[in-house]
Design a protein around this motif. Structure first.
Motif, PDB file in Angstrom:
ATOM      1  N   PHE A   1      -7.572 -56.325  15.950  1.00 21.24           N
ATOM      2  CA  PHE A   1      -6.062 -56.556  16.149  1.00 21.24           C
ATOM      3  C   PHE A   1      -6.266 -55.260  16.500  1.00 21.24           C
ATOM      4  CE2 PHE A   1      -2.470 -55.313  13.760  1.00 21.24           C
ATOM      5  CZ  PHE A   1      -1.581 -56.073  14.534  1.00 21.24           C
ATOM      6  N   GLY A   2      -4.596 -56.278  18.319  1.00 22.95           N
ATOM      7  CA  GLY A   2      -4.613 -55.833  18.999  1.00 22.95           C
ATOM      8  C   GLY A   2      -2.974 -56.077  19.033  1.00 22.95           C
ATOM      9  N   PHE A   3      -1.759 -54.649  19.857  1.00 24.64           N
ATOM     10  CA  PHE A   3      -0.240 -55.005  19.824  1.00 24.64           C
ATOM     11  C   PHE A   3      -0.317 -54.529  19.895  1.00 24.64           C
ATOM     12  CE2 PHE A   3      -0.885 -51.477  16.829  1.00 24.64           C
ATOM     13  CZ  PHE A   3       0.466 -50.535  16.551  1.00 24.64           C
ATOM     14  N   VAL A   4       1.489 -54.634  20.802  1.00 24.27           N
ATOM     15  CA  VAL A   4       1.844 -53.973  22.043  1.00 24.27           C
ATOM     16  C   VAL A   4       3.074 -52.787  20.898  1.00 24.27           C
ATOM     17  CG1 VAL A   4       3.161 -53.939  23.449  1.00 24.27           C
ATOM     18  CG2 VAL A   4       1.223 -56.020  24.139  1.00 24.27           C
ATOM     19  N   HIS A   5       2.538 -51.226  21.321  1.00 21.22           N
ATOM     20  CA  HIS A   5       3.677 -50.837  20.175  1.00 21.22           C
ATOM     21  C   HIS A   5       5.229 -50.599  21.346  1.00 21.22           C
ATOM     22  CE1 HIS A   5       4.927 -45.883  19.340  1.00 21.22           C
ATOM     23  NE2 HIS A   5       5.119 -47.361  17.988  1.00 21.22           N
ATOM     24  N   ALA A   6       5.327 -50.527  22.192  1.00 23.74           N
ATOM     25  CA  ALA A   6       6.239 -51.158  23.316  1.00 23.74           C
ATOM     26  C   ALA A   6       6.195 -52.033  24.491  1.00 23.74           C
ATOM     27  CB  ALA A   6       6.385 -49.368  23.988  1.00 23.74           C
ATOM     28  N   GLU A   7       7.183 -53.546  24.003  1.00 19.92           N
ATOM     29  CA  GLU A   7       6.560 -54.333  25.051  1.00 19.92           C
ATOM     30  C   GLU A   7       7.344 -54.345  25.914  1.00 19.92           C
ATOM     31  OE1 GLU A   7       5.574 -57.166  26.841  1.00 19.92           O
ATOM     32  OE2 GLU A   7       4.187 -57.292  25.196  1.00 19.92           O
ATOM     33  N   THR A   8       6.925 -54.312  27.285  1.00 15.79           N
ATOM     34  CA  THR A   8       7.868 -53.862  28.334  1.00 15.79           C
ATOM     35  C   THR A   8       8.549 -54.775  29.025  1.00 15.79           C
ATOM     36  OG1 THR A   8       5.863 -52.350  28.950  1.00 15.79           O
ATOM     37  CG2 THR A   8       7.219 -52.505  30.391  1.00 15.79           C
ATOM     38  N   SER A   9       8.010 -56.296  28.888  1.00 24.76           N
ATOM     39  CA  SER A   9       8.875 -56.928  28.932  1.00 24.76           C
ATOM     40  C   SER A   9      10.089 -57.868  28.051  1.00 24.76           C
ATOM     41  CB  SER A   9       7.735 -58.323  28.747  1.00 24.76           C
ATOM     42  OG  SER A   9       7.130 -58.716  27.274  1.00 24.76           O
ATOM     43  N   THR A  10       9.793 -57.204  26.595  1.00 20.20           N
ATOM     44  CA  THR A  10      11.515 -57.826  26.143  1.00 20.20           C
ATOM     45  C   THR A  10      11.604 -56.666  25.710  1.00 20.20           C
ATOM     46  OG1 THR A  10      10.217 -57.023  24.223  1.00 20.20           O
ATOM     47  CG2 THR A  10       9.472 -59.579  25.095  1.00 20.20           C
ATOM     48  N   GLY A  11      11.703 -55.340  25.936  1.00 16.62           N
ATOM     49  CA  GLY A  11      11.886 -54.040  25.231  1.00 16.62           C
ATOM     50  C   GLY A  11      12.298 -53.657  24.136  1.00 16.62           C
TER      51      GLY A  11
ATOM     52  N   VAL B   1      17.873 -56.082  29.290  1.00 16.14           N
ATOM     53  CA  VAL B   1      19.360 -56.638  28.611  1.00 16.14           C
ATOM     54  C   VAL B   1      19.656 -57.594  29.417  1.00 16.14           C
ATOM     55  CG1 VAL B   1      22.244 -55.463  30.299  1.00 16.14           C
ATOM     56  CG2 VAL B   1      19.634 -53.883  29.926  1.00 16.14           C
ATOM     57  N   ARG B   2      20.444 -58.438  28.787  1.00 19.07           N
ATOM     58  CA  ARG B   2      20.451 -60.059  28.972  1.00 19.07           C
ATOM     59  C   ARG B   2      21.695 -59.959  30.041  1.00 19.07           C
ATOM     60  NH1 ARG B   2      17.512 -62.707  25.568  1.00 19.07           N
ATOM     61  NH2 ARG B   2      18.878 -64.603  27.151  1.00 19.07           N
ATOM     62  N   VAL B   3      21.522 -60.958  30.473  1.00 16.41           N
ATOM     63  CA  VAL B   3      22.475 -60.913  31.988  1.00 16.41           C
ATOM     64  C   VAL B   3      23.153 -62.202  31.539  1.00 16.41           C
ATOM     65  CG1 VAL B   3      22.317 -62.660  34.354  1.00 16.41           C
ATOM     66  CG2 VAL B   3      20.088 -61.157  33.757  1.00 16.41           C
ATOM     67  N   PRO B   4      24.914 -62.024  31.708  1.00 18.17           N
ATOM     68  CA  PRO B   4      25.990 -62.830  31.727  1.00 18.17           C
ATOM     69  C   PRO B   4      25.941 -63.784  32.517  1.00 18.17           C
ATOM     70  CG  PRO B   4      26.677 -59.896  32.405  1.00 18.17           C
ATOM     71  CD  PRO B   4      25.318 -60.277  32.183  1.00 18.17           C
TER      72      PRO B   4
ATOM     73  N   SER C   1      14.317 -57.499  37.393  1.00 17.55           N
ATOM     74  CA  SER C   1      13.968 -58.234  37.075  1.00 17.55           C
ATOM     75  C   SER C   1      13.208 -58.872  35.160  1.00 17.55           C
ATOM     76  CB  SER C   1      14.023 -59.723  37.433  1.00 17.55           C
ATOM     77  OG  SER C   1      12.319 -59.767  38.221  1.00 17.55           O
ATOM     78  N   GLY C   2      13.451 -59.798  34.554  1.00 11.04           N
ATOM     79  CA  GLY C   2      12.927 -60.148  33.139  1.00 11.04           C
ATOM     80  C   GLY C   2      11.385 -60.487  33.784  1.00 11.04           C
ATOM     81  N   LEU C   3      10.488 -60.961  33.283  1.00 11.70           N
ATOM     82  CA  LEU C   3       9.080 -60.854  33.648  1.00 11.70           C
ATOM     83  C   LEU C   3       8.709 -62.489  32.126  1.00 11.70           C
ATOM     84  CD1 LEU C   3       6.715 -59.733  35.076  1.00 11.70           C
ATOM     85  CD2 LEU C   3       6.564 -58.663  33.146  1.00 11.70           C
ATOM     86  N   GLY C   4       7.945 -62.786  32.628  1.00 10.96           N
ATOM     87  CA  GLY C   4       7.606 -64.548  31.741  1.00 10.96           C
ATOM     88  C   GLY C   4       8.717 -64.951  31.518  1.00 10.96           C
ATOM     89  N   ALA C   5       8.342 -64.855  30.274  1.00  7.57           N
ATOM     90  CA  ALA C   5       9.108 -66.351  29.785  1.00  7.57           C
ATOM     91  C   ALA C   5      10.750 -65.566  29.469  1.00  7.57           C
ATOM     92  CB  ALA C   5       9.034 -66.422  27.850  1.00  7.57           C
TER      93      ALA C   5
ATOM     94  N   ALA D   1      12.311 -63.958  32.787  1.00  8.81           N
ATOM     95  CA  ALA D   1      12.344 -64.084  34.118  1.00  8.81           C
ATOM     96  C   ALA D   1      13.889 -64.674  34.215  1.00  8.81           C
ATOM     97  CB  ALA D   1      11.442 -65.147  34.884  1.00  8.81           C
ATOM     98  N   GLY D   2      14.671 -64.351  34.760  1.00  8.86           N
ATOM     99  CA  GLY D   2      16.332 -64.561  34.787  1.00  8.86           C
ATOM    100  C   GLY D   2      17.515 -64.304  34.145  1.00  8.86           C
ATOM    101  N   ASP D   3      17.135 -63.988  32.815  1.00  5.14           N
ATOM    102  CA  ASP D   3      17.530 -64.011  31.231  1.00  5.14           C
ATOM    103  C   ASP D   3      18.186 -62.310  31.475  1.00  5.14           C
ATOM    104  OD1 ASP D   3      17.758 -66.678  31.071  1.00  5.14           O
ATOM    105  OD2 ASP D   3      15.551 -66.694  29.514  1.00  5.14           O
ATOM    106  N   VAL D   4      16.962 -61.148  31.764  1.00  8.06           N
ATOM    107  CA  VAL D   4      17.420 -60.358  31.314  1.00  8.06           C
ATOM    108  C   VAL D   4      16.603 -59.545  32.681  1.00  8.06           C
ATOM    109  CG1 VAL D   4      16.837 -59.980  28.939  1.00  8.06           C
ATOM    110  CG2 VAL D   4      14.994 -59.408  30.730  1.00  8.06           C
ATOM    111  N   TRP D   5      17.616 -57.917  32.669  1.00  7.80           N
ATOM    112  CA  TRP D   5      16.970 -57.037  33.651  1.00  7.80           C
ATOM    113  C   TRP D   5      16.266 -56.209  33.364  1.00  7.80           C
ATOM    114  CZ3 TRP D   5      22.875 -57.588  34.520  1.00  7.80           C
ATOM    115  CH2 TRP D   5      22.959 -58.379  35.682  1.00  7.80           C
ATOM    116  N   ARG D   6      15.425 -55.518  33.376  1.00 10.06           N
ATOM    117  CA  ARG D   6      14.429 -54.583  32.407  1.00 10.06           C
ATOM    118  C   ARG D   6      14.813 -53.644  33.115  1.00 10.06           C
ATOM    119  NH1 ARG D   6       8.942 -55.275  32.771  1.00 10.06           N
ATOM    120  NH2 ARG D   6       9.601 -56.355  34.658  1.00 10.06           N
ATOM    121  N   ILE D   7      15.758 -52.128  32.306  1.00  6.27           N
ATOM    122  CA  ILE D   7      15.749 -50.890  32.888  1.00  6.27           C
ATOM    123  C   ILE D   7      15.299 -49.489  32.348  1.00  6.27           C
ATOM    124  CG2 ILE D   7      17.659 -49.780  33.276  1.00  6.27           C
ATOM    125  CD1 ILE D   7      19.764 -51.645  33.394  1.00  6.27           C
TER     126      ILE D   7
END
Ligand SMILES: Cc1ncc(COP(=O)(O)O)c(C=O)c1O
Length: 392
Positions: free
Chosen positions: A155-165, A325-328, A350-354, A356-362
Motif C-alpha cells: 500500500f502506497g500513500f503520499v504523506h504530503a501531496e505536492t500537487s494539492t497542498g 492557493v486558489r487563483v481568484p 502553477s498547479g499540476l495535473g488536474a 493546472a490553472g486553478d491554484v498556485w503552489r507556494i
C-alpha cells in the motif's frame, strides 16, 4: 540554426562555443522545490572530493545514515541516500518491494499517486486504487474497503501531496489497516521529511522515501530512503531480480551495508551536501523544525487570507510546506507567476495535473521557511494581484 554541413569544426579553442561564466539570477525560491539552499550546504559542496571508497568517506556515509535515521525518526539499519532525485528513491522503494504478480494499492487524490502507479506497473505489479478527490486526504474507511476488496500486497500513500497542498492525517490508522491485511506500507515523504511531523517507527511505516530539495533545503541528487527489516527481508527474498540494476537494493547493500564495496560511484558532493543539510536539522532539533514550518507557513496562510485568497486544502489537512492557493476569478495565474519572477526574482509555481490553472503552489520549506521570505512574498503577490485588478 547553423547547417552542420557548413560548419568548420577544427576543435581549436577559437572554434569552441563561447559560453560565459555561470551567473544564475539570484532568486527567492518559494515554489514546490527546490527550496533555497542554506549557505553552509553550499560551502560544504565546494569542499574537495575524496574517493567514494576512501576511509574518510566511509565515515561520512555512516554519519549521513545516522542523521537520516534521526530525521526519519527511525532505528532502521536500512537507511540511505539514494543517488538521484526523489523519483530515484521512490523507484528504489517501489521497484524493490513490488514483485511481478504483487498487487499495489495507490491513491488517486494527487499527481504523485499516479506516479506510484506507473512505477508499480513497470515493476510488474498489478495496480488497484483507493479513491479520494484531488484536494482531500484518503479516508481510512475507503482504505479498509479497498483492502477488503483487493487484498493488496503493498500500500502506497503520499504523506504530503505536492500537487494539492494536502497533508495525509492519521498515518498510524492507515498503517494498522495495511498490517492487519499483512501488507507493506510505502510512504512518500518527499515534501514532508524535515518539515512536517513524520515518525517512521512510531507510526509503523515499512518504507519511506524523500527528496533533499524540499524541507531539507539541499540540492537534488541524493535522496533519503528507509526500510525496516520486514520490508528488507521481502526485498532480499525476491525470486526475480528487480528490473533496475542501478536501484537494486540487494546490490546497493554491498556499498551501504557492512561490506562497503563498489557498486556505483556515489555522488560525493551531494553526499557532503545532504550531510550538512541534515546537520542543520539536528542542530535545530527535528520537532523544533516541524514547529517552525507550522509557525512561518501559518503567517503565510494568514497573509493569503488578508489578500482575499483561499487555500485549496481545508484547514484540517493543510500542508505547511506546500500551500496550494486558489487563483481568484478573473486573474491570470501565469501572468502573476511571470510578474513575480521578472519584477521580484521570486519563484512560485502553477498547479499540476488536474489543478493546472486553478491554484498556485507556494512552498515554505527548509531555509526558505523564514519570516523575511514570507513578508517579501506577500508584498510581491499583493502587487502582482493589483496588476491583475484584484484587490482584497
Ligand atoms: C510528493 C512527491 N513525490 C515524488 C517527487 C519526485 O521527486 P523528484 O522531482 O525529486 O524526482 C516529488 C517531486 O516534486 C514530489 O513532490
Amino acid at each position: 540554426m547553423t547547417d552542420a554541413s557548413d560548419a568548420t569544426h577544427t576543435g581549436d579553442a577559437d572554434d569552441a562555443p563561447d559560453v560565459g561564466e555561470l551567473t544564475p539570477p539570484d532568486r527567492t525560491l518559494m515554489g514546490p522545490g527546490p527550496s533555497e539552499v542554506h549557505p553552509r550546504v553550499l560551502r560544504a559542496m565546494s569542499t574537495p572530493l575524496v574517493g567514494h571508497l576512501d576511509p574518510s568517506f566511509v565515515e561520512i556515509m555512516n554519519e549521513v545514515q545516522e542523521l537520516l535515521r534521526y530525521t526519519f525518526r527511525t532505528d532502521n539499519q536500512w537507511t540511505i541516500p539514494v543517488s538521484g532525485t526523489g523519483s530515484a528513491s521512490m523507484e528504489a522503494a517501489i521497484g524493490n518491494l513490488v514483485e511481478p504478480g504483487d498487487t499495489m494499492l495507490v491513491p488517486t487524490n494527487g499527481y504523485f499517486g499516479g506516479r506510484m502507479a506507473s512505477m508499480a506497473r513497470r515493476a510488474g505489479g498489478e495496480v488497484v486504487e483507493v479513491d479520494a478527490p484531488w484536494g482531500e486526504p484518503l479516508d481510512p474507511v475507503d482504505v479498509e474497503a479497498a483492502f477488503d476488496e483487493h487484498q493488496p500486497d503493498v500500500f502506497g500513500f503520499v504523506h504530503a501531496e505536492t500537487s494539492t497542498g494536502v497533508l495525509q492525517p492519521g498515518v498510524p490508522e492507515l498503517t494498522s489497516i495495511a498490517h492487519d491485511h499483512d501488507a507493506y506500507v510505502i510512504a512518500d515523504c518527499v515534501t514532508s521529511l524535515g518539515g512536517v511531523e513524520m515518525r517512521v517507527d512510531e507510526w509503523d511505516v515499512d518504507v519511506a522515501y524523500s527528496g533533499p530539495q524540499k524541507c531539507l533545503s539541499c540540492p537534488p541528487g541524493a535522496s533519503p530512503l528507509t526500510l525496516n527489516d520486514r520490508a528488507m527481508d521481502k526485498v532480499l527474498d525476491r525470486e526475480e531480480e528487480p528490473r533496475s540494476w542501478y536501484l537494486d537494493l540487494s546490490l546497493l547493500e554491498g556499498y551501504w551495508g557492512d561490506e562497503r564495496a563498489y557498486h556505483h560511484t556515489a555522488p560525493i558532493t551531494n553526499v557532503y551536501a545532504i550531510r550538512e543539510a541534515l546537520r542543520l536539522v539536528a542542530e535545530e532539533g527535528i520537532e523544533a523544525r516541524w514547529d517552525r514550518h507550522r509557525a512561518v507557513a501559518g503567517d503565510l496562510k494568514a497573509g493569503f487570507g488578508e489578500l482575499g485568497l483561499e487555500m485549496n486544502a481545508p484547514d484540517d489537512y493543510w500542508l505547511p510546506s506546500l500551500n496550494a492557493v486558489r487563483v481568484p476569478d478573473g486573474v491570470d495565474d501565469g501572468a502573476v507567476i511571470d510578474h513575480l519572477l521578472t519584477e521580484y526574482d521570486l519563484e512560485i509555481a502553477s498547479g499540476l495535473g488536474a489543478l493546472a490553472g486553478d491554484v498556485w503552489r507556494i512552498g515554505c520549506m527548509g531555509y526558505s521557511a523564514r519570516a523575511q521570505n514570507v513578508e517579501f512574498l506577500l508584498a510581491a503577490l499583493e502587487d502582482a494581484l493589483a496588476e491583475q485588478g484584484h484587490v482584497a
